[in-house]
Design an enzyme around this catalytic site. Structure first.
Site, PDB file in Angstrom:
ATOM      1  N   GLU A 171       9.271   6.772  -3.536  1.00  0.00           N
ATOM      2  CA  GLU A 171       8.028   7.453  -3.904  1.00  0.00           C
ATOM      3  C   GLU A 171       6.801   6.723  -3.395  1.00  0.00           C
ATOM      4  O   GLU A 171       5.853   7.333  -2.892  1.00  0.00           O
ATOM      5  CB  GLU A 171       7.946   7.595  -5.437  1.00  0.00           C
ATOM      6  CG  GLU A 171       6.869   8.564  -5.903  1.00  0.00           C
ATOM      7  CD  GLU A 171       5.493   7.944  -6.103  1.00  0.00           C
ATOM      8  OE1 GLU A 171       4.521   8.688  -6.288  1.00  0.00           O
ATOM      9  OE2 GLU A 171       5.377   6.696  -6.065  1.00  0.00           O
TER      10      GLU A 171
ATOM     11  N   ASP B 205      11.207   2.668  -7.372  1.00  0.00           N
ATOM     12  CA  ASP B 205      10.681   1.729  -6.378  1.00  0.00           C
ATOM     13  C   ASP B 205       9.279   1.316  -6.817  1.00  0.00           C
ATOM     14  O   ASP B 205       8.677   1.968  -7.692  1.00  0.00           O
ATOM     15  CB  ASP B 205      10.660   2.349  -4.973  1.00  0.00           C
ATOM     16  CG  ASP B 205       9.787   3.597  -4.882  1.00  0.00           C
ATOM     17  OD1 ASP B 205       9.862   4.438  -5.805  1.00  0.00           O
ATOM     18  OD2 ASP B 205       9.023   3.735  -3.913  1.00  0.00           O
TER      19      ASP B 205
END
Ligand SMILES: CC(C)C[C@H](NC(=O)CN)C(=O)O
Length: 502
Positions: A193, A128
Site C-alpha cells: 500500500e 507494510d
C-alpha cells in the site's frame, strides 16, 4: 433490531413473560461480554502489535523484501489460528527501475462464515510500512513498540498494523466467546500500500467474480480522526508520484576543479522544481487547478460545522503560521484541493559534513495529491510536458527524464449509504457521541478501484488518533484508540447485520 432485540428473537420458544423479562438484559450482556473480553485481553493484543511492529516491513526498500514476506506470513498465520480459511495470493513481480524484477508480497485473504442469509463485509488493510530509522529523529527504536503514558510508539503502529489487528481481534473475540458472528467477514490484507498497491488492481480484477461475489461492503480503517472525536471518512485524495531525473557528467565531480565549467544537474533540477508551486501554494502546472470540482455551499457548511481547533493543529505540528488561518480554508486545502509536495532528491549529498561535490545524477521525488475531478493519466501528461518545456528553456546540455511511478485516484463516497448509518450508530454506542464526517488528505490507492471493479460500497471507519504521526518520527497509536477501536468494530458488525438485505 439492536443487540437487545436480537436476543429477543433467540428466545422464541420460551414463555412470553420470561422473554419480556430477559429482553432488556440479554443483548446488552452479550455486548458487555464481548467488550469485557477485549478489556481483559488488552495486554495480549498489545503483545501481538509488538510482534508485528518488530517486523521491518518497509515496502519501499527492496532490501527489506524478506521482512515483508515474513509480515504477510505472520498475518496469514494469525488469521489461520483464529479459524479463518486463508489464502496467500501470488500477485506476480514488481518491475524495478534498473529493469530487473522482484517478487511482490503475497496478498492475504481470509474468510469467516459464508451464511447466505447474512451480509458479508470485506475488511481491507495493509501491513507494510513507510521507512523509519532511529536517526531520523525518533525518540525510541521505531521497530521496538514502546509504551509511553499509554501511547504505543512504533513504525506502522497506527498505519496500519493496529487497525488491522483490531479487526482480527474483533473476529477472534466473537469466536473465543462462542458467539456467532452477526455477518460473514472476509479479509484482504496487502503489503504494497505504501508504494501504490502494486499488483492489487490486477488481483481484484481477477477475483471480482470469485472472492468478491458475495461481498456486500468493503470496510477500510486506514486513516485517522480529525480531533478527539471519532469520525467516519467519506473521501480520500489520490496521489501521482513522480521521479524527475537530471543527469550530466559520467561521474561526480570536485566543485573546485570543475565548478564553473559544467552545467550542474542539481542546478537544473532545483530550477525546474521551483516551477511546480508558488510560495503561496498555487500549483503552476497548467490545467491542474482548472480540473478541481468546485466547493459547494453544502460542503462549505459541513466544514464550517466540524469541530477543529486551528491553534491545536499548529501546536501539534510545531508551526507558527499556516498557509490558511480559517478552519474552512484549512480543511478544504487538506482534503479537497490538490497540492504538490517535494519529498527528496536521490543522489544529492545529504550526509553530515561539507563534501564539495557536484553530483552527476540527481532524481527529485515529488507527488501531487489528486482530488475529484482530476485524472492521473491526464496529470501525468500535464506534469511531464510542463517540466520538459521548463527544462528546454534552460538550454542545458544535461538530460531530463520524468516518470510517474504511482497514479492513485481520489475516492469519494455517497454518505447516504446505509453503511454510514451503521457507522454512526456504532460510534454512538461505543463513544456516546455523533461522529465527525470527514475527508482524508492522504491516499488509499486501491479505494477507487475497489468501487469501480467490484461495484461495492465502501466505508472508511478510522480508529487512529489525529496526532498519531503517520509517516513521521514517533508514530504511535494510543491504547485507548486500539482497544476502544476494537469495541467500535464489534459494535459496527452488529449494526451492519441490521441493514435490510436486498
Ligand atoms: C500512495 C501513497 C504512498 C499512499 C499513502 N497512504 C497512506 O499513508 C495510508 N495509510 C499516502 O501517502 O497517502
Amino acid at each position: 433490531m439492536n443487540f437487545h432485540e436480537e436476543s429477543h428473537c433467540q428466545m422464541i420458544g420460551f414463555s412470553f413473560v420470561f422473554v419480556f423479562l430477559m429482553w432488556t438484559g440479554v443483548g446488552a450482556i452479550r455486548f458487555d461480554h464481548l467488550t469485557h473480553y477485549v478489556n481483559s485481553h488488552e495486554e495480549e493484543f498489545v503483545e501481538t502489535l509488538r510482534k508485528w511492529v518488530a517486523v521491518e516491513s518497509d515496502s519501499s526498500d527492496i532490501s527489506k523484501r524478506s521482512d515483508l514476506h515474513k509480515m504477510m506470513d505472520l498475518t496469514a498465520e494469525k488469521l489461520r489460528v483464529i479459524g479463518g480459511s486463508v489464502a496467500m495470493v501470488d500477485v506476480g513481480m514488481q518491475a524495478l527501475a534498473n529493469g530487473s524484477t522482484i517478487d511482490l508480497p503475497k496478498v492475504v485473504t481470509a474468510q469467516f462464515g459464508n451464511d447466505p442469509n447474512k451480509h458479508t463485509v470485506c475488511i481491507y488493510g495493509h501491513v507494510d510500512v513507510q521507512p523509519a530509522k532511529k536517526e531520523d529523529g525518533w525518540a525510541t527504536d521505531p521497530y521496538q513498540l514502546t509504551d509511553i503514558n499509554g501511547n504505543l510508539y512504533g513504525r506502522g503502529a497506527s498505519d496500519n498494523k493496529a487497525p488491522v489487528l483490531a479487526w482480527i481481534h474483533t473476529v477472534e473475540v466473537y469466536r473465543a466467546l462462542n458467539i456467532e458472528l452477526p455477518v460473514n467477514v472476509k479479509f484482504l490484507i496487502e503489503g504494497m500500500e505504501e508504494t501504490g498497491s502494486d499488483g492489487l488492481d490486477a488481483m481484484i480484477m481477477a477475483q471480482r467474480d470469485t472472492f468478491f461475489t458475495d461481498v456486500d461492503y468493503i470496510i477500510i480503517s486506514d486513516c485517522g480522526w480529525l480531533s478527539r472525536r471519532p469520525a467516519l471518512t467519506y473521501g480520500t485524495r489520490g496521489n501521482c508520484y513522480f521521479f524527475a531525473e537530471v543527469s550530466g557528467p559520467k561521474k561526480d565531480l570536485h566543485s573546485g576543479v570543475y565548478g564553473g565549467t559544467v552545467v550542474e544537474p542539481m542546478t537544473d533540477l532545483i530550477g525546474i522544481m521551483d516551477k511546480l508551486i508558488s510560495p503561496s501554494g498555487e500549483i503552476l502546472i497548467p490545467g491542474i487547478r482548472e480540473a478541481v470540482a468546485a466547493l459547494s455551499d453544502e460542503e462549505w457548511k459541513i466544514y464550517q460545522d466540524i469541530e477543529f481547533d486551528v491553534q491545536r493543529y499548529k501546536e501539534d505540528i510545531g508551526i507558527g503560521e499556516l498557509m490558511y488561518n480559517n478552519k474552512v480554508d484549512l480543511l478544504a486545502h487538506r482534503w479537497r484541493h490538490p497540492t504538490v509536495s517535494i519529498h527528496g532528491i536521490e543522489g544529492a549529498f545529504s550526509a553530515p559534513g561539507t563534501k564539495t561535490v557536484i553530483p552527476a545524477k540527481v532524481t527529485a521525488k515529488f507527488s501531487i495529491r489528486q482530488v475529484p475531478n482530476m485524472d492521473p493519466a491526464v496529470v501525468e501528461k500535464q506534469v511531464t510536458d510542463y517540466l520538459n518545456a521548463a527544462f528546454s528553456k534552460r538550454k542545458s546540455p544535461n538530460k531530463l527524464n520524468v516518470t510517474m511511478v504511482i497514479g492513485a485516484k481520489p475516492w469519494l463516497a455517497d454518505v447516504n449509504n446505509p453503511l454510514y448509518e451503521a457507522g454512526r450508530a456504532a460510534v454512538k454506542r461505543v463513544f456516546d457521541v455523533e461522529p465527525d464526517m470527514i475527508r482524508e488528505g492522504g491516499t488509499i490507492p486501491i479505494a477507487k478501484s475497489f468501487e469501480d471493479v467490484t461495484g461495492k460500497s465502501i466505508l472508511m471507519l478510522p480508529i487512529g488518533g489525529f496526532d498519531d504521526g503517520l509517516h513521521s518520527q514517533n508514530e504511535k497509536i494510543s491504547r485507548y484508540n486500539y482497544i476502544e477501536g476494537t469495541k467500535l468494530f464489534i459494535s459496527f458488525l452488529h449494526e451492519v447485520s441490521q441493514i435490510k438485505k436486498r
